[in-house]
Each structure stands twice: as structure tokens, then as C-alpha cells.
Design an enzyme around this catalytic site. Structure first.
Site, mmCIF file in Angstrom:
data_model
loop_
_atom_site.group_PDB
_atom_site.id
_atom_site.type_symbol
_atom_site.label_atom_id
_atom_site.label_comp_id
_atom_site.label_asym_id
_atom_site.label_seq_id
_atom_site.Cartn_x
_atom_site.Cartn_y
_atom_site.Cartn_z
ATOM 1 N N LYS A 219 0.870 -1.181 0.000
ATOM 2 C CA LYS A 219 0.000 0.000 0.000
ATOM 3 C C LYS A 219 0.907 1.231 0.000
ATOM 4 C CE LYS A 219 -3.863 2.041 2.630
ATOM 5 N NZ LYS A 219 -4.714 1.907 3.839
ATOM 6 N N SER B 73 -9.757 1.746 2.962
ATOM 7 C CA SER B 73 -8.906 2.561 2.116
ATOM 8 C C SER B 73 -7.856 1.774 1.339
ATOM 9 C CB SER B 73 -8.190 3.598 2.984
ATOM 10 O OG SER B 73 -7.272 2.961 3.855
ATOM 11 N N SER C 288 -9.841 -0.584 7.154
ATOM 12 C CA SER C 288 -9.251 -0.388 5.823
ATOM 13 C C SER C 288 -8.545 -1.605 5.233
ATOM 14 C CB SER C 288 -8.274 0.788 5.859
ATOM 15 O OG SER C 288 -8.983 1.992 5.858
#
Lengths: 475, 95, 493
Positions: free
Chosen positions: C78, C153, C177
Site C-alpha cells: 500500500k 482505504s 481499511s
């Protein structure tokens, strides 16, 4: 109406750790701009603070030395505001839970001692430095100082005069330096002070409106700034005006305080507990361990000097202004056994020499042992006090021990009775008139003969011996 | 209204943000919805409850006072939008 | 079977047996990226060249008999994890060109265990969002239905794993997330206990809630990644120094006798009935396999969202103050003086959702509102944690739906922040309490969208979560089901 000043002081002292409070960068002053910087103190994304243990230990020392209560659990908060010298956009500081609270120290005032309360002592990180361009609308940011550990020492509004404020500051400074937790250098900003000052009619309980004073970088300036500000407020009040709550800067050149130019924005620092740092738990065992490493503090030392060495309070005060000086003095006394004579020499010649050269006692070319030896030579009559002045100057200049200096300068005092008697006989023979007059009752002429002997011996004769011999031989 | 436009403007200033007029309108209304939802919390009795500001209760995470190498000046400034010499440059701070 | 579609443990067998090389695997994965990335848009930055060098190094190591836990395995990060020498944007324009001079601890750990980094995955800006629509670098699409969001997210990481654009990925979880996008993409995602995995180098959103965790194709891979990333880090003060068990040792312990708490507050109206049915079905499967279900109550559940939307923005408002255009990142050229420079840079550098949360956070900490909002929320947070402490006296793990709905359509909730926030309603509590959670696939909706089952455990009970998840996965034949569904439904036309 008579007004009484009410003063509170905030001292920021840089701690003498090797590394910064939350990262491993050096705290050394004077490095090239932005070279003592790393992702943590530059406030880069994702990096985290880890507290330097020594910062806590040093703060505990200061808390113990100023008789504060140590909060067994204390913690850090974030103080949020934007400024280019604050790379994270917040300063990590202690807010609701400071390390120490409710202490105090004693200051000297006319007619005795007074206790000035200490509200709190807390740990925080220093900010960086801004340099303003004189020609362009730019400022330059150096973040070397960012994250250097600070303690903030906040006094109660217990101070009642500019002089008292200066004395409080000297005492705080002295303790920090004694503890060896701050180098106390005001020019480099290791010891900074802000003051809150207000006036109230004498006898009134509540405080008046206060002004905050900044930018005072010496004890003298603090005193001058406060004296000025007290007068200023007094004039304002006497003229029926009102003191405005504001921050004022001390202008050293003009000798006045002036309001800060920027519009006073209401600060809202939005303090909240820093989620990146954990609670600091201070155990009794830890405190005792730290207490065990504490040196004797200035006040205790002063009292011991009075007691053990029987020297005047003034001497004790001067000799304990620094730990190194006190240690020097004590070593001289230990070796020569004469506290008062040692005090005179240290406070007199030694401190004068050092002051002229702006030298620290630790760099004094005359070692404590050498000074003690010189004092013994005086005591033994090997040199006169007057000679000793010359000897000490030479010792300071060359770093040589007293015997060497005396020998090199041929300063050995004539203490040989036979030799001196021979000199006196010559003088008597050369001055028959004066001798007759003296013997005829003109006592004043004794001085003439002393002078003649001194002249003949180039001042090397022991004065006591001259006296004794002259009295015997002239009779 | 939980929060007025003036308050939003004040908070925006504290946070160093600016909004266009129409954004301001939308934001204020959205913030109101959110803050109204927060009112739920008023029905919880929290008398004597110690606030939980950390996910875990930990004490005394320290590092030793040891200096480690810093970044070189060029590395410290490598990401700077406006470096000048050895410094970060910013528009003049008006004091 | 293409190499890109395999799991870590399957590829490791092949690498050990000498059937394939790390270079082969990377080629396969990049071939897949070339096929589908323009449809899915899972990545912000691809690191192909560096990955090829890593794969070559892995092959050399393998030839020398030096095979570590992740040698030669392509993993996506990420874009919130700092990577030395590679842009780390956090999905934000304000960091569009930021190149960290350091690696996050997790990145160091992955490197040290031989992993190959495919690239930096897309995400909601500063991890603020539940759909990956707030990214400054475009929307990521759900590989199961390209008109839908992948969750957020960490939507880029989840989509990359689901679309086989990597073998596994790391994400971060502040309010769900990892778990929510894992559920919406039909993969496994774990949020470890707070303090279990180092946050050093994880760009901070809400420091007391953030935690890094793995996205994987199955539970065994989750255990493998957890073995690598878990552990104490002296660079993080909130890292916890307790021993890390071998998570793989939990994989085959079975579910017999495990007490599963069913919190009544998580099975309520408003949840998509298909999801409710699927989760209930999963619980029945577990019961049949020998687990004991216990009814429990987490009475403060309804306050989680309110607490979260005070605490997280408060911390974020402070964490994001460093983006001021001075040291790194975006600076607006519009600024006339310093104040103006700050305002212009931040206003142009941050997107709407981030600004919204900064404003909320600044407001709840500001003078006069601190007690009513931040302090009150922190107190309720303590009560939420207390609920879990009580619950775990009665059960070993808790089972809930991961998300109240399956993947929704792109744009569906962007204009209504409150609706968007409700997507995290079942995941937020774990972050509040600091406990671990895992989401595993438990079925599909009629439209063929994946459904997630969440298990929550006590502090540092990741092993038990892996144990239950592995048992469920096996009993329900989940891997085979997903493979069939993928074959039938996943197309990138």
C-alpha cells in the site's frame, strides 16, 4: 498610589544530552545548517519519536534539586501550531501531566531569604532556527536545533522586584550548571528566560493585567527589562491608563520594551495526549538511584563552607558559584590547611587572572596544588606576601610551580641572620650621623634603616627578621 | 446548527485551509450532519471513566542517549520544494 | 494454471522443487498486470525494474540453498508504507513526489525475507475513505465488477491480490481499511493487535488506531506474512515486546471446542439480507464442525462510529499538519506570504475528504470543544474496550459480518460522507479496542459479489483467529468455491 510588581519567570534550559530528545541526532551547537537532521526531527511522514532516557533522568535531577513533587506517572502532549521552525506542525511537550510540580528555591533579598515557588517543570523539544533575508522577502530554515531537549521551569508569580528576579535566575542557572544538566550558555540560547510582569496597588490581592517579556539574553537584561517594564506600567497606571495584555520584546540597544509587531492572534494550541508516546512511570527506586548521583548543591555547599572553613558569607558565595571553583578551593585548603588565606588568593588574584583572560577555573594554569604550595612558602617565610604577588603572576603566565619561579627570579628571601647582620653593620658604618641621631632619641629614623636594608637586599630580606635585628643592633 | 460558517472559517484558519464560497456552503452542511451524529455520545454515562487515548497501556519506552549518524545536508533537503544553499526557504515570516 | 494465480505456499513449493524461478513468477505477475491493470488501476507506482533485480537476487539465493519465508514472492505495498528511493504518495497530491530516505520497518522485514516488490498500491488519500475513490491518483475498480468500488482505504492492495496482480499485499487498517476491502474483494485480510506490527514508516493517519496487516489469497498465506511482519520494533514507542508465535502452527488446529461469540448488536436491521444469511450460514458451518456458539453483547457498539469520527480526525488533524510545503511535497506557487503559502499549498494539496476530516479534527480539539468531543469520545472508547474485555471472558473469538453491504457502485456514496462512514460500522470497534480482526470470504451475493466474515479476537490472539479462519476455509471448501467463481465471473472485458 504605591504599586507592587508581580513577576513570574519561565526558564527554558537545554539539556546537555549527546543526542536529541526523540531521535539519535547530535545536539552539538555550531554544526553546518541542516546536518544534524534525520527523518524524525525533519518531521517526515511515518517516522516516530522514541524518548531519550537521559532527558527524563536530568529532569528528575532538576526536580529533586528544586524540591518539586515528581509525578509518578507523567506523559507528553502535542501543542499544535504552524511555524516553519516546527517541522511536524506540533511541538511535543508536557501539558496536563508534567514530570514535576510544586517546588521552590530560596533567593537572597535585602534582610534575608525568600522562597520562590516553582509551579512545574516539564520536558519538551526545542524548535529550529529561522534566518531572515535582509534583501528578499524570504526566510531560511535550519532544523539542527529541532528536537534538542528542553526543560521548562515555570515559577509562581512570587517575585516582587527586578533584582529578585535576577537573583532567582542566577540561582536556577547555578543549580542547572551544578547538576551538569545544562551548559547555561545564554548567548548560544541554552538558557532562555521569559517574564510575566504586572503591577497591583500594594495590599491588593488580585493581580493586574500582565505583559509577557521576551528576548532577554542575559541576567542583566532581564533585570533591566523588568525595571523598565515596571516603570512603564507604573506610568501608564498613574496616568489613569490600562496595561494591555501583550507580548513585548526587550530592545537592548534602546533599553526599552516594545510590543511585538504581529497582530496578536488568539492562540488555540489544541493540546491532546501524544498517541505516539507512552506514559513515563517513575518508580521510587529510580528516583533514589538518581538522587544517589546528585552532587552537593550550591546552597548546601555554601552552608558547609561557612561552617567548616569559617570564611565570610561573601567568600562562601563567590567560591561556590561554580562546582569547579569550589572544588579548586577545597583542594587548595586541603593541601595548605589555611581556609581564609586560600580564599583570599582564589577570590583575589586567581579570579582576577581568569577574568582578564575569560578563562574557566578548569583551565587555570595554576593548579590547586601549586597554589597551596605557594601559600605554604609564604607561611614558612620563604617568600614575602609582596613577592608572592609577583610569583603568582609568573606561575599563571608560565604554568610553572612556585619553587621554579622563585629560583628563576632569584626571589629567595634572605632569612640568614648572619648575612643580614653583616648588611646591617655595613649600613650602620656608612650612616654614622643617622645612627647617632637615632641613638640620641630620634626614633623615627628606624624606618630609614629598614629602608636602607630593603634597598641593599633588593627587598628579599624577611621584614620580620629585619625588624628584630635592627632593634637589637641599633640599640 | 451545530457549527456556523464563521466557526468553520475559524477552524479552517487554525488548520491552514481555505475554501471557496460554494465549498464552504457544502462543508458546513456536511459537518453539521456529522456533528449531529456525534450527539449520540451525550447519552452515554461516562462519569468516572478514564479517557482511553492509547490503544494499549504501556510504560517507559526509552532509547539510550547515543548519537547515530544524521542525514547529509543534501539528503535532508532532497525533497524540499524550495531549497536555498543549505537551507529550506520559505516566504518571509512577518513578525 | 498460471503462476500469478497461485498462493505463496504453492509457489514456494514450486521454487523449492526447482520447477519455477522467481523470475518466472515475476514475469507471470507482470504479464497479468499488463493484461488487467488499465481496467483495475490497483497501483499508483509500479516497481518493475527493481522487482526484476530482487527476483534475480532471489534466484541466486535459491541456487545457494538460501530460501527464506518470502523468497521470490511478488508482493504489493500500500502506498502508505515508506519505501527508500521510491515515491510514497499516500494517495495524495501533497506527497506526489515524496521519496523517503528510509524504509518502513515492515518493508525492511519483507526485504530481509526475500520478497519482491511489484509496486505501490492505490489507496484513499491518507487512508481516509472506504472505497479508494478519494485517491488523488484515480479510482481503483473491483475486479469482480469493474463498475464497483473495491472497498477502502486499502482498495488497491485488495484489488491487486484479487485480480492476481500480485501474490499478496500489505495494507493498513485504521477503522477497517484492510478487512472491508478484503471482504469486498473476496480475499483474506487481517488487522493485527495494535502494537503487534511496527508502525514505523507507515504514514500516520490516526496514530492510536493505525495498524499494518496482510492481504492474501488464503489463510495459510496470511499466517506466512504475519510470521514475517509481526514483532517488536524499538523505533516505535507503542510497539509491544512480547513473543511472536509461529502463526502457521495454528493452521491445522481445527475448531473443535472453540467458543464463538455472536454479538447481538452486529446482527441488526440495515444489513444487506444476503450478507446476513451468508454469515449465519458460515456460523452454522463452524458449529457443525464443533465450535460452540455463545450469545454475547457489546453494548456500546452503536457509539463506535461516533467515537471513531472524533478520535481519528483529531489525531489526523495533528498528524497532517506536517504537510506545509516547507520540507517536502507539494508547495503552491500562489502564496504571497508564509500564511498564504501554507493555506494555498494545503488547500490545493489535500482532497475534500481529507480537508473534511482535518476540519472535524481541529474543531473537536479546539478550545471549548475538547471536553465535549475528544475527551467524551475517549471515555466512550474506554467503555468499548471494556465491552470486549467482558465478552472475551465468555468466548474465544467473536464472529460478525465484515461489512453491512457488498461492493457498492463507484460514485454511489461520494456525496454523502455519513453513508460512506457507515461502511465501516462493523470493523471500527477492533481499532477502538486495539484487538485483532480478520476478514475471510464466506460466500457470494446473487450478483456474484464476495461476502466477508469477520472474526475478532482478544489482544495478541491472532493465532486463534488464524486457527478459526483456516478451519472455516477448509470446512466450507472456500478456496475451491472462489476459484470456480473467479473462473465464471471475473472478466475484464
Amino acid at each position: 498610589m504605591e504599586f507592587e510588581p508581580v513577576i513570574g519567570l519561565e526558564v527554558h534550559a537545554q539539556l546537555r544530552t549527546d543526542s536529541k530528545i526523540f531521535c539519535s541526532c547530535s545536539t552539538q551547537f555550531g554544526a553546518g545548517p541542516n546536518t544534524h537532521t534525520c527523518p524524525v526531527c525533519l518531521g517526515m511522514p511515518g517516522v516516530l519519536p522514541v524518548l531519550n532516557r537521559k532527558v527524563v533522568e536530568y529532569t528528575i535531577k532538576m526536580a529533586l534539586a528544586t524540591h518539586c513533587r515528581i509525578n509518578r506517572e507523567n506523559s507528553f502532549a502535542r501543542k499544535n501550531y504552524f511555524y516553519p521552525d516546527l517541522p511536524k506542525g506540533y511541538q511535543i511537550s508536557q501539558y496536563a501531566y508534567p514530570l514535576a510540580e510544586e517546588g521552590g528555591i530560596e533567593v537572597e533579598v535585602e534582610g534575608g531569604k525568600r522562597r520562590i515557588g516553582i509551579t512545574r517543570i516539564h520536558m519538551e523539544e526545542d524548535a529550529g532556527k529561522l534566518i531572515h533575508d535582509e534583501h528578499f522577502p524570504s526566510s531560511y530554515v535550519d532544523l539542527n536545533r529541532t528536537g534538542v531537549p528542553l526543560i521548562e521551569i515555570v515559577s509562581e508569580p512570587d517575585i516582587r522586584s527586578a533584582e529578585e528576579a535576577a537573583d532567582y535566575l542566577r540561582r536556577i542557572h547555578e543549580i542547572l550548571v551544578y547538576l551538569e544538566i545544562c551548559d547555561g550558555n545564554m548567548e548560544e540560547g541554552s538558557f532562555r528566560c521569559d517574564a510575566n510582569v504586572s503591577l497591583r496597588p500594594r495590599g491588593q490581592e488580585e493581580f493586574g493585567t500582565r505583559a509577557e517579556l521576551k528576548n532577554m539574553n542575559s541576567f542583566r537584561n532581564v533585570q533591566r527589562a523588568l525595571e523598565y517594564e515596571i516603570k512603564r506600567q507604573q506610568y501608564v497606571l498613574e496616568a489613569g491608563g490600562e496595561v494591555v495584555q501583550e507580548t513585548r520584546l526587550w530592545d537592548d540597544a534602546q533599553g526599552v520594551t516594545i510590543p511585538m509587531r504581529s497582530k496578536e492572534e488568539a492562540h488555540d494550541y489544541r493540546y491532546f495526549p501524544d498517541p505516539d508516546l507512552v506514559t513515563i512511570a517513575v518508580s521510587d527506586a529510580w528516583i533514589e538511584e538518581i538522587r544517589g548521583t546528585m552532587p552537593e548543591l550550591p546552597l548546601e555547599k555554601r552552608e558547609r563552607f561557612l561552617r567548616d572553613y569559617q570564611i565570610p558569607p561573601y567568600d562562601a558565595g563567590v567560591l561556590t558559584t561554580s562546582r569547579a571553583l569550589a572544588d579548586y578551593y577545597e583542594e587548595v585548603v586541603r593541601l595548605c590547611g589555611q581556609p581564609k588565606v586560600a580564599s583570599n588568593w582564589v577570590m583575589g588574584d586567581i579570579l582576577r587572572f581568569l577574568k582578564e583572560d575569560k578563562r574557566d577555573i578548569r583551565d587555570c594554569p595554576i593548579s590547586a596544588a601549586a597554589l597551596a604550595e605557594m601559600i605554604r612558602l609564604i607561611e614558612d617565610g620563604a617568600i614575602s606576601g609582596k613577592m608572592a604577588k609577583e610569583v603568582s603572576e609568573e606561575m599563571y603566565r608560565t604554568g610553572k610551580p612556585p619553587q621554579t619561579v622563585i629560583a628563576e627570579k632569584g626571589l629567595v628571601q634572605i632569612t640568614d641572620e648572619g648575612a643580614l647582620a653583616a648588611v646591617i653593620e655595613q649600613i650602620m658604618a656608612a650612616n654614622p650621623t643617622q645612627l647617632a641621631q637615632y641613638r640620641g632619641g630620634k626614633d623615627k629614623l628606624f624606618g630609614f634603616f629598614v629602608g636602607q636594608v630593603m634597598k641593599a637586599t633588593q627587598g628579599k630580606a624577611n621584614p620580620q627578621l629585619i625588624n628584630d635585628l635592627l632593634k637589637k643592633m641599633l640599640a | 446548527m451545530k457549527i456556523t460558517r464563521t466557526e468553520v472559517a475559524h477552524v479552517a484558519h487554525l488548520a491552514r485551509l481555505t475554501f471557496r464560497e460554494e465549498e464552504m456552503e457544502k462543508f458546513t452542511s456536511q459537518l453539521n450532519d456529522i456533528l449531529l451524529y456525534m450527539d449520540k455520545l451525550n447519552s452515554v454515562d461516562t462519569t468516572g471513566v478514564e479517557p482511553m487515548t492509547h490503544a494499549t497501556v504501556l510504560y517507559n519506552a526509552f532509547r539510550e542517549d547515543v548519537v547515530k549518524p544524521s542525514l547529509a545536508n543534501e539528503q535532508s533537503l532532497a525533497n524540499a520544494p524550495d531549497p536555498r544553499g543549505e537551507f529550506f526557504r520559505v516566504p518571509k515570516v512577518i513578525e | 494454471m498460471e503462476l500469478y494465480s497461485l498462493t505463496i505456499h504453492e509457489l514456494q513449493e514450486k521454487l523449492r522443487a526447482g520447477e519455477v524461478t522467481a523470475a518466472d513468477i515475476l514475469d507471470s505477475v507482470y504479464q497479468r498486470i499488463d493484461q488487467v491493470e488499465d481496467k483495475v488501476h490497483a497501483y499508483i507506482t509500479l516497481m518493475k525494474e527493481a522487482a526484476q533485480a530482487q527476483a534475480a537476487a532471489a534466484d541466486t539465493a535459491i541456487r545457494n540453498g538460501d530460501i527464506k519465508a518470502l523468497t521470490g514472492i511478488p508482493i504489493a505495498l500500500k502506498d502508505i508504507c515508506c519505501t527508500q528511493g521510491f515515491t510514497t504518495t499516500c494517495g495524495s497530491r501533497i506527497l506526489h513526489n515524496f521519496v523517503p530516505p528510509y524504509d518502513a520497518t515492515v518493508v525492511e522485514k519483507l526485504r530481509a525475507s526475500g520478497a519482491v516488490f511489484t509496486g505501490k498500491a492505490n489507496m484513499d488519500e491518507f487512508a481516509m475513505g472506504s472505497s479508494t475513490e478519494t485517491s488523488s491518483f484515480g479510482v481503483t475498480r473491483n475486479p469482480w465488477d469493474l463498475t464497483r468500488i473495491p472497498g477502502g482505504s486499502s482498495g488497491g492492495s485488495a484489488a491487486a491480490v484479487a485480480a492476481d496482480e500480485c501474490i499478496a499485499a500489505l495494507g493498513s487498517d485504521t477503522g477497517g481499511s484492510i478487512r472491508q476491502p478484503a471482504a469486498l474483494c473476496g480475499i483474506v485480510g487481517m488487522k493485527p493487535t495494535y502494537g503487534r506490527v511496527s508502525r514505523f514508516g507507515l504514514v500516520a493517519f490516526a496514530s492510536s488506531l493505525d495498524q499494518i496487516g496482510p492481504f492474501t489469497k488464503d489463510v495459510e498465506d496470511c499466517a506466512i506474512l504475519m510470521n514475517v511482519i509481526a514483532g517488536y520494533d524499538p523505533r516505535e514507542s507503542t510497539s509491544v515486546n512480547i513473543e511472536v508465535p509461529d502463526y502457521r502452527s495454528f493452521l491445522s488446529r481445527g475448531i473443535e471446542g472453540l467458543r464463538i461469540g455472536i454479538p447481538r448488536e452486529y446482527f441488526i436491521e440495515g444489513i444487506d439480507p444476503e450478507i446476513l444469511a451468508s454469515v449465519r450460514q458460515a456460523i452454522a458451518v463452524l458449529e457443525k464442525a464443533g465450535a460452540k456458539c455463545v450469545d454475547i453483547s457489546l453494548p456500546h457498539t452503536e457509539y463506535c462510529l461516533a467515537v471513531y469520527y472524533i478520535v481519528a480526525p483529531a489525531e489526523a488533524s495533528s498528524n497532517l499538519a506536517r504537510y506545509d510545503g516547507v520540507k517536502y511535497g507539494f508547495r503552491s506557487q500562489e502564496g504571497r506570504d508564509l500564511l498564504d503559502m501554507y493555506k494555498q499549498s494545503r488547500s490545493a494539496g489535500f482532497g475534500d475528504e481529507v480537508k473534511r476530516r482535518i476540519i472535524i479534527g481541529t474543531y473537536v480539539l479546539s478550545s471549548g470543544y475538547y471536553d465535549a468531543y475528544y475527551k467524551k469520545a475517549s471515555q466512550v472508547r474506554a467503555l468499548i474496550r471494556r465491552d470486549f474485555d467482558e465478552a472475551f471472558k465468555k468466548c474465544d473469538i467473536i464472529a460478525t459480518p465484515t461489512s453491512p453491504t457488498a461492493a457498492f457502485r463507484i460514485g454511489e456514496k461520494t456525496d454523502d460522507p455519513m453513508q460512506m462512514y457507515l461502511s465501516d460500522i462493523f470493523t471500527i470497534s477492533a481499532n477502538m479496542a486495539g484487538i485483532p480482526g480478520i476478514s475471510i470470504p464466506c460466500g457470494f451475493t446473487g450478483d456474484g459479489l464476495p461476502i466477508g466474515l469477520q472474526f475478532l479476537g482478544g489482544h495478541f490472539q491472532e493465532g486463534t483467529l488464524i486457527q478459526a479462519a483456516a478451519a472455516y476455509e477448509k470446512t466450507a471448501g472456500m478456496s475451491a468455491l472462489i476459484a470456480r467463481q473467479k473462473q465464471a465471473k471475473m472478466n475484464f472485458a
